[in-house]
Design a protein around this motif. Sequence first.
Motif, PDB file in Angstrom:
ATOM      1  N   GLU A 200       0.794  -1.217   0.000  1.00 17.19           N
ATOM      2  CA  GLU A 200       0.000   0.000   0.000  1.00 17.19           C
ATOM      3  C   GLU A 200       0.836   1.280   0.000  1.00 17.19           C
ATOM      4  O   GLU A 200       0.300   2.356  -0.157  1.00 17.19           O
ATOM      5  CB  GLU A 200      -0.932   0.015   1.223  1.00 17.19           C
ATOM      6  N   ARG A 201       2.136   1.188   0.178  1.00 18.17           N
ATOM      7  CA  ARG A 201       2.970   2.366   0.367  1.00 18.17           C
ATOM      8  C   ARG A 201       4.085   2.438  -0.669  1.00 18.17           C
ATOM      9  O   ARG A 201       4.810   1.472  -0.885  1.00 18.17           O
ATOM     10  CB  ARG A 201       3.574   2.344   1.771  1.00 18.17           C
ATOM     11  N   PHE A 202       4.228   3.632  -1.255  1.00 18.47           N
ATOM     12  CA  PHE A 202       5.269   3.851  -2.268  1.00 18.47           C
ATOM     13  C   PHE A 202       5.924   5.181  -1.958  1.00 18.47           C
ATOM     14  O   PHE A 202       5.246   6.214  -1.939  1.00 18.47           O
ATOM     15  CB  PHE A 202       4.621   3.853  -3.660  1.00 18.47           C
ATOM     16  N   SER A 203       7.220   5.158  -1.695  1.00 25.33           N
ATOM     17  CA  SER A 203       7.925   6.361  -1.273  1.00 25.33           C
ATOM     18  C   SER A 203       8.855   6.845  -2.374  1.00 25.33           C
ATOM     19  O   SER A 203       9.524   6.042  -3.037  1.00 25.33           O
ATOM     20  CB  SER A 203       8.747   6.076  -0.016  1.00 25.33           C
ATOM     21  N   LEU A 204       8.901   8.150  -2.541  1.00 27.68           N
ATOM     22  CA  LEU A 204       9.835   8.783  -3.471  1.00 27.68           C
ATOM     23  C   LEU A 204      10.901   9.490  -2.657  1.00 27.68           C
ATOM     24  O   LEU A 204      10.587  10.212  -1.702  1.00 27.68           O
ATOM     25  CB  LEU A 204       9.105   9.782  -4.363  1.00 27.68           C
ATOM     26  N   ILE A 205      12.159   9.285  -3.041  1.00 23.20           N
ATOM     27  CA  ILE A 205      13.280   9.852  -2.288  1.00 23.20           C
ATOM     28  C   ILE A 205      14.108  10.734  -3.211  1.00 23.20           C
ATOM     29  O   ILE A 205      14.505  10.299  -4.310  1.00 23.20           O
ATOM     30  CB  ILE A 205      14.151   8.730  -1.706  1.00 23.20           C
ATOM     31  N   LEU A 206      14.319  11.955  -2.769  1.00 18.77           N
ATOM     32  CA  LEU A 206      15.253  12.847  -3.449  1.00 18.77           C
ATOM     33  C   LEU A 206      16.557  12.744  -2.677  1.00 18.77           C
ATOM     34  O   LEU A 206      16.649  13.182  -1.525  1.00 18.77           O
ATOM     35  CB  LEU A 206      14.745  14.287  -3.456  1.00 18.77           C
ATOM     36  N   GLU A 207      17.556  12.132  -3.280  1.00 15.68           N
ATOM     37  CA  GLU A 207      18.783  11.793  -2.551  1.00 15.68           C
ATOM     38  C   GLU A 207      19.520  13.031  -2.064  1.00 15.68           C
ATOM     39  O   GLU A 207      20.011  13.065  -0.942  1.00 15.68           O
ATOM     40  CB  GLU A 207      19.685  10.954  -3.454  1.00 15.68           C
TER      41      GLU A 207
ATOM     42  N   ASN B 154      16.234  22.493  -9.127  1.00 14.08           N
ATOM     43  CA  ASN B 154      15.476  22.080 -10.313  1.00 14.08           C
ATOM     44  C   ASN B 154      14.505  20.929 -10.019  1.00 14.08           C
ATOM     45  O   ASN B 154      13.816  20.445 -10.923  1.00 14.08           O
ATOM     46  CB  ASN B 154      16.386  21.733 -11.489  1.00 14.08           C
ATOM     47  N   GLN B 155      14.469  20.498  -8.771  1.00 17.91           N
ATOM     48  CA  GLN B 155      13.471  19.499  -8.365  1.00 17.91           C
ATOM     49  C   GLN B 155      12.260  20.147  -7.695  1.00 17.91           C
ATOM     50  O   GLN B 155      11.363  19.455  -7.201  1.00 17.91           O
ATOM     51  CB  GLN B 155      14.100  18.460  -7.446  1.00 17.91           C
ATOM     52  N   THR B 156      12.236  21.465  -7.685  1.00 16.10           N
ATOM     53  CA  THR B 156      11.028  22.168  -7.245  1.00 16.10           C
ATOM     54  C   THR B 156       9.920  21.867  -8.243  1.00 16.10           C
ATOM     55  O   THR B 156      10.071  22.115  -9.442  1.00 16.10           O
ATOM     56  CB  THR B 156      11.287  23.684  -7.179  1.00 16.10           C
ATOM     57  N   SER B 157       8.824  21.325  -7.740  1.00 12.59           N
ATOM     58  CA  SER B 157       7.780  20.870  -8.652  1.00 12.59           C
ATOM     59  C   SER B 157       6.566  20.405  -7.856  1.00 12.59           C
ATOM     60  O   SER B 157       6.572  20.340  -6.629  1.00 12.59           O
ATOM     61  CB  SER B 157       8.300  19.710  -9.505  1.00 12.59           C
ATOM     62  N   MET B 158       5.523  20.029  -8.604  1.00  9.91           N
ATOM     63  CA  MET B 158       4.374  19.326  -8.031  1.00  9.91           C
ATOM     64  C   MET B 158       4.603  17.835  -8.253  1.00  9.91           C
ATOM     65  O   MET B 158       4.814  17.406  -9.398  1.00  9.91           O
ATOM     66  CB  MET B 158       3.084  19.761  -8.727  1.00  9.91           C
ATOM     67  N   TYR B 159       4.544  17.050  -7.172  1.00 11.47           N
ATOM     68  CA  TYR B 159       4.754  15.612  -7.271  1.00 11.47           C
ATOM     69  C   TYR B 159       3.427  14.893  -7.032  1.00 11.47           C
ATOM     70  O   TYR B 159       2.721  15.155  -6.057  1.00 11.47           O
ATOM     71  CB  TYR B 159       5.803  15.161  -6.254  1.00 11.47           C
TER      72      TYR B 159
END
Lengths: 113, 113
Positions: free
Chosen positions: B72-79, B84-89
Amino acid sequence: EDQVTQSPEALRLQEGESSSLNCSYTVSGLRGLFWYRQDPGKGPEFLFTLYSAGEEKEKERLKATLTKKESFLHITAPKPEDSATYLCAVPMNYGGSQGNLIFGKGTKLSVKP
Amino acid sequence: DVKVTQSSRYLVKRTGEKVFLECVQDMDHENMFWYRQDPGLGLRLIYFSYDVKMKEKGDIPEGYSVSREKKERFSLILESASTNQTSMYLCASRTGSKGGPQHFGDGTRLSIL
């Protein structure tokens, strides 16, 4: 290459002025076409799935239709609350990404009272 | 109704920080996805997962990683976050049937200063 193109990019309507949004696609063996509505600052909300040419789906003032090359989202007598960006998407048909969606860039609809 | 919940609506981080974005779905869906959405570029797929502990790169995986320890869980990691990773996720999930629609969360507006 599979591709989805939406037009127009932006559409301004007066309340009650009916119109249509277009989504054209190039993908072999279409396995569905999806319409979404996205309000500013929120995620896309699923509206419709169409699977075969000639199919139609309706929800309130919206009706989606599908041909072999394109889909239309018809908006009848729109109200200001219909203002949003409308996205269409189709599943990819190649490689290991089968089933992942290709999204159009959307049509931003503004309905003025 | 499908419910996809993203842990934060708004997040502000500094360059170089490690950032975690969390997504949970309540429909026992096999497939989960992370997108970013930027003006003029539309939705771009970062990573996706077809099952627990499985992950596949999307179109723009550079600078990101993911984790799927539970269905049920999916994580996104910005290392190491960069401006330039400013955005809507946006996180999405879908049943294992490859022809079905994806259902989205409300998004995380991430700002990297």
